[in-house]
Design an enzyme around this catalytic site. Structure first.
Site, PDB file in Angstrom:
ATOM      1  N   CYS A 160       1.199  -1.241   0.169  1.00 14.99           N
ATOM      2  CA  CYS A 160       0.066  -0.247  -0.059  1.00 14.99           C
ATOM      3  C   CYS A 160       0.886   1.184  -0.182  1.00 14.99           C
ATOM      4  O   CYS A 160       1.485   1.349  -0.847  1.00 14.99           O
ATOM      5  CB  CYS A 160      -1.218  -0.438   1.140  1.00 14.99           C
ATOM      6  SG  CYS A 160      -1.974   1.355   1.022  1.00 14.99           S
ATOM      7  N   HIS A 206      -3.445  -5.564  -0.135  1.00 16.19           N
ATOM      8  CA  HIS A 206      -2.960  -5.997   1.893  1.00 16.19           C
ATOM      9  C   HIS A 206      -3.223  -7.431   1.593  1.00 16.19           C
ATOM     10  O   HIS A 206      -4.169  -8.092   2.491  1.00 16.19           O
ATOM     11  CB  HIS A 206      -3.771  -5.860   2.986  1.00 16.19           C
ATOM     12  CG  HIS A 206      -4.048  -3.819   3.075  1.00 16.19           C
ATOM     13  ND1 HIS A 206      -2.538  -3.228   3.265  1.00 16.19           N
ATOM     14  CD2 HIS A 206      -4.227  -2.577   2.316  1.00 16.19           C
ATOM     15  CE1 HIS A 206      -2.643  -1.976   3.589  1.00 16.19           C
ATOM     16  NE2 HIS A 206      -3.780  -1.925   3.261  1.00 16.19           N
ATOM     17  N   GLU A 234      -1.647  -9.190   2.648  1.00 14.67           N
ATOM     18  CA  GLU A 234      -1.440 -10.022   4.391  1.00 14.67           C
ATOM     19  C   GLU A 234      -2.566 -10.312   5.357  1.00 14.67           C
ATOM     20  O   GLU A 234      -3.304 -11.358   6.560  1.00 14.67           O
ATOM     21  CB  GLU A 234      -0.868  -9.360   5.707  1.00 14.67           C
ATOM     22  CG  GLU A 234      -1.807  -7.481   6.282  1.00 14.67           C
ATOM     23  CD  GLU A 234      -1.191  -6.756   5.224  1.00 14.67           C
ATOM     24  OE1 GLU A 234      -1.371  -5.525   5.424  1.00 14.67           O
ATOM     25  OE2 GLU A 234      -0.848  -7.582   4.099  1.00 14.67           O
TER      26      GLU A 234
END
Length: 605
Positions: free
Chosen positions: A405, A532, A534
């Site tokens: 990001c 993202h 994750e």
């Protein structure tokens, strides 16, 4: 699960004595254990704060904001549920006081209450119960139909003023669903005083007394302590808290949280829960073979891989909880012991060198000693120059790098400044008047409202070529779906300049105007992503890009990529060379001539 059993079963997890006992991990672990018994499990998190959601909260306040597929910005505990249970929750699986009151007030304005005086009891408490029943039946595991058990976590600590409507509602709810369909597990603290060295039960006794006074009676006690409870302590807790001794469970300190489901299983917590819920005979013994193997492997790892985490909120690790978990999943998969060096981004900057040279020196020592560098997402301009310096160091020194990001955006800004020579290149987030806007505010964004106005949730990214590291890591798929949370994006008008200078935008959205993945082809591993990754990493199913970072940091990336050969015909006629040199030189010259970016003239590509 037997088709005859139609009623939803509920497990409520509450906390007492102090906050931070690990209710979220406990609730997740209970879910894992029940799932291992053959049950389908869903989860709900109740947060008693007035915010509608977690979207506008600072990481210093409440840790990271976890983003769901549907764009819900929710409490980080829902991340624990998704990772442990491998499910996909919805925004409605996170209940807040703000959501409940907003729903009730909307009904009042419509006249749904037919002139009645709207009160906490029964209107707020009924709304809470209705919400739970409605959300509990939403499938979250990819299978049709509702789950068998819903695990509900009540945030905060019993006795908090803001949670009173929820405790009242849940007390009523236990009667609404009936005996055999509701199990209350109370997580409490059994401290050990250094002076006497004895496990003390009084805090838990008081907590349970407070819980009972609010209309909730615990079926199981999950006691947090540094070591297993002594038998006499269990007997005492059983006697004073009116809980069967076999239902007093110890959650003592373990090497990693993957041991918690195993702790619960070894103390037969599943049997206690199944007894209360009348589920004996429709379940199996818990199968946690894979889970056990993973927990043991994690404990035995000794060969380190050092990752420098260059961020803004490094003093509060929960701010990057999902990033940390994704790194762990990848490192365990590659049999490496993860060592994270926290590098405050602002400490890398020249200003810190003048004001606090020791901190500056220490930060650079950590970055230079790392096997790889990661710059996570964030907001605001504090530490941005440090993140740019970290990206520059990783690029020039050929250190494996992953930017997420804002981390991707700073890498693009750094490239424009260092390689294109555009020293004024910046993001309009940090300099609204910049003459060279590498990163711009999204056209559909709101500049007046903050909550839920970003580009949120699962969005599709299309690979522009298959001959790139990110495509290979994702298994040579033509597109991927990942979760987003951002207001700013790479300026598409700057892309031709950057591509002609050797930076490759290998992933874009369906319009081709939003840059999703950027790579440096002739670098061991230099990847930036606008999304993202994750948030979708799972134990045993690590995120592809985190796996790439750890593999590159260990010198194993080539071997990893070799396992993802590009199939014949896929990406035919497209390569990283013609991505970066597909007629962009003429456009680059036009931009420079028109003076949109005044410093473009004379750049040697």
């Amino acid at each position: 699960m037997s088709k005859e059993m139609k009623k939803m079963k509920y497990v409520l997890v509450t906390g007492g004595v102090v906050s931070g006992l690990g209710k979220g991990v406990t609730a997740s672990s209970i879910g894992v254990l029940l799932k291992a018994c053959g049950l389908r499990v869903t989860s709900i998190k109740i947060d008693p704060y007035l915010n509608t959601d977690a979207g506008t909260m600072s990481p210093f306040e409440h840790g990271e904001v976890f983003v769901l597929d549907d764009g819900g910005e929710v409490d980080l505990d829902l991340g624990n549920y998704e990772r442990f249970l491998d499910i996909k929750l919805t925004r409605d699986n996170n209940i807040t006081t703000g959501k409940i009151y907003q729903a009730v007030l909307d009904k009042e304005r419509r006249g749904d209450y037919l002139g009645k005086t709207v009160q906490v009891v029964p209107h707020i408490t009924d709304a809470i119960q209705d919400w739970i029943e409605r959300v509990a039946i939403i499938p979250v595991d990819g299978q049709p139909g509702p789950a068998d058990v819903c695990v509900i976590e009540l945030g905060g600590t019993i006795g908090d003023i803001e949670s009173m409507p929820f405790t009242e509602a849940l007390g009523q709810f236990s009667y609404r669903v009936g005996a055999g369909n509701f199990c209350l597990i109370h997580v409490s603290l059994v401290p050990v005083l250094n002076v006497v060295g004895e496990q003390k039960t009084k805090p838990t006794q008081h907590s349970v007394r407070g819980l009972r006074s609010l209309g909730l009676t615990p079926n199981i006690l999950a006691c947090r302590s540094t070591s297993a409870l002594d038998e006499n302590i269990k007997q005492k807790l059983s006697q004073f808290c009116h809980v069967p001794e076999e239902n007093v469970i110890t959650l003592y300190d373990v090497p990693n949280i993957w041991h918690i489901p195993l702790l619960l299983r070894d103390q037969k917590a599943h049997e206690a829960i199944l007894r209360v819920l009348n589920l004996h005979g429709v379940t199996r013994e818990p199968n946690l073979v894979e889970w056990t193997s993973r927990a043991k492997i994690c404990d035995m790892l000794h060969e380190p891989v050092r990752i420098a985490m260059v961020g803004k909120y490094t003093c509060l690790t929960d701010s990057y909880l999902s990033v940390m978990k994704a790194l762990l999943h990848a490192s365990v998969s590659l049999r490496k012991k993860l060592v994270v060096d926290w590098v405050p981004a602002s400490d890398l900057e020249d200003e810190t060198a003048r004001e606090n040279p020791d901190a500056h020196k220490a930060a650079w020592k950590l970055l230079k000693g790392a096997d790889g560098a990661l710059v996570p997402g964030g907001f605001g301009d504090r530490g941005v120059q440090g993140k740019i310096l970290a990206a520059k160091y990783a690029r020039e020194k050929r250190i494996p790098f992953l930017g997420i990001c804002l981390g991707m955006q700073t890498a693009v800004i750094e490239y424009a400044r260092s390689v294109l020579g555009l020293q004024g290149a910046n993001s309009t987030e940090f300099d609204p008047d910049t003459k060279i806007p590498c990163v711009i505010f999204m056209p559909e964004g709101s500049k007046t409202h903050m909550g839920a106005t970003m580009r949120l949730g699962s969005r599709r990214t299309y690979f522009q070529a298959m001959d790139c590291k990110s495509a290979k890591l994702y298994g040579n798929r033509s597109f991927i779906d990942e979760r987003h949370r951002h207001r700013y994006e790479v300026n598409p008008e700057m892309v031709p300049c950057l591509e002609d200078a050797g930076l490759c935008f290998t992933g874009k959205d369906e319009t081709g105007q939003r840059m999703e993945i950027v790579e440096l082809p002739n670098h061991p591993y230099y990847v930036g992503v606008q999304f993202h990754p994750e948030f979708k990493s799972r134990p045993g199913k690590p995120s592809a890009l985190f796996l790439g970072l750890i593999a590159a940091a260990c010198g194993q990336l080539d071997a990893l990529l070799h396992g993802h050969k590009v199939p014949n015909g896929v990406g035919h006629g497209i390569s990283k060379i013609n991505i970066c040199q597909n007629g962009n030189a003429a456009k680059f010259a036009k931009i420079a001539t028109e003076g949109i970016y005044s410093n473009c003239n004379g750049v040697h590509v």
